[in-house]
Write an enzyme that holds these catalytic residues in place. Structure first.
Site, short mmCIF file in Angstrom:
data_model
loop_
_atom_site.label_atom_id
_atom_site.label_comp_id
_atom_site.label_asym_id
_atom_site.label_seq_id
_atom_site.Cartn_x
_atom_site.Cartn_y
_atom_site.Cartn_z
N PRO A 32 35.75 42.51 38.35
CA PRO A 32 36.43 43.24 39.43
C PRO A 32 35.93 42.80 40.81
CG PRO A 32 34.73 44.62 38.50
CD PRO A 32 34.72 43.35 37.70
N LYS A 33 36.22 41.56 41.19
CA LYS A 33 35.61 40.96 42.38
C LYS A 33 36.50 41.11 43.61
CE LYS A 33 32.89 37.54 39.84
NZ LYS A 33 32.36 36.18 39.85
N LYS A 34 35.84 41.45 44.72
CA LYS A 34 36.46 41.49 46.04
C LYS A 34 35.58 40.69 47.00
CE LYS A 34 38.18 45.26 47.75
NZ LYS A 34 38.38 46.65 48.25
#
EC number: 4.1.1.4
Length: 246
Positions: free
Chosen positions: A114-116
């Site tokens: 879940p990368k931002k």
């Protein structure tokens, strides 16, 4: 480009892919982990079924990765929640903030991380290991730990990292409804601990609408570790398909 050649390409753009084909090997990967107690009801609202929250705990982690095959050098920060799935203990990867586009794109497309985009950093300030996370120009997290105060047993350090990881893979279709909505599992097995330490630590989280780490407040710091490793990431497998019931 012929149709069969299009299919063979790994990612777009077709003439300059966003990231190379793995596997990716991480050399001198450095962790700052701070385990803290938080609000149990807030955890239950955010952890997706069929995962179950086991304890009111969160692991705040910053990972400095200076040498990654194919991806280069980058730093990552996130929150990890201890959970169980069908009786197996593991970690739910809740949120990750990363300063590298190839790492973000490959993590989301190949797996389900879940990368931002964010601005994490990990460095030594005199006698203190410091981990910071900025989102844009604003500070989201400040973590500090005494630098290499006490040796940490390598077997104990290993257990912090090799638990099964659970992630949520969501991909919408063109009609706005999900095309993929899956719970996936991954576990690191190819790993070497190069060094591990513990020490006193503190963690401060700041409210931010788009990086809401502070929504899981720090009530008490339980433990902290500083770990240096070499490892390779394993491919994830699907353990639950939310759309299968539709």
């Amino acid at each position: 480009m012929k149709k069969d050649e299009v299919v063979k390409q790994f990612t777009t753009p077709l003439d300059a892919g966003a990231f190379p084909l793995g596997p990716y090997r991480f050399y001198h990967r450095e962790y700052l982990n701070i385990l803290y107690r938080t609000d149990l009801e807030k955890l239950k609202k955010i952890v997706p079924e069929p995962l179950e929250v086991t304890d009111p705990l969160v692991r705040f982690e910053i990972m400095k990765m200076p040498d990654v095959t194919g991806l280069g050098s980058y730093t990552e920060c996130g929150q990890v929640i201890p959970v169980s799935f069908e009786g197996e203990e593991g970690d739910y990867l809740h949120a990750m903030y990363v300063d590298s586009f190839p790492a973000i794109a490959s993590g989301r497309e190949i797996a389900a991380y879940p990368k931002k985009l964010g601005k994490p950093s990990l460095y030594v300030d005199s006698d203190t290991l410091v981990g910071l996370l900025d989102y844009g120009t604003l500070r989201v997290a400040t973590a500090t730990m005494g630098y290499k105060h006490f040796p940490l047993d390598h077997a104990e350090a290993l257990q912090e990292i090799v638990k099964p990881n659970y992630m949520l893979k969501k991909m919408p279709g063109y009609d706005g409804y999900p095309r993929i909505c899956e719970l996936v599992r991954s576990q690191i097995t190819d790993i070497q601990i190069l060094g591990a330490w513990s020490g006193p630590a503190r963690l401060e989280l700041f409210a931010h609408a788009l990086a809401p780490m502070a929504d899981l407040p720090v009530l008490e710091v339980v433990s902290a570790s500083h770990i240096v490793t070499e490892l390779s990431l394993a491919s994830p497998t699907v353990v639950y398909d939310y759309l299968a019931e539709k």
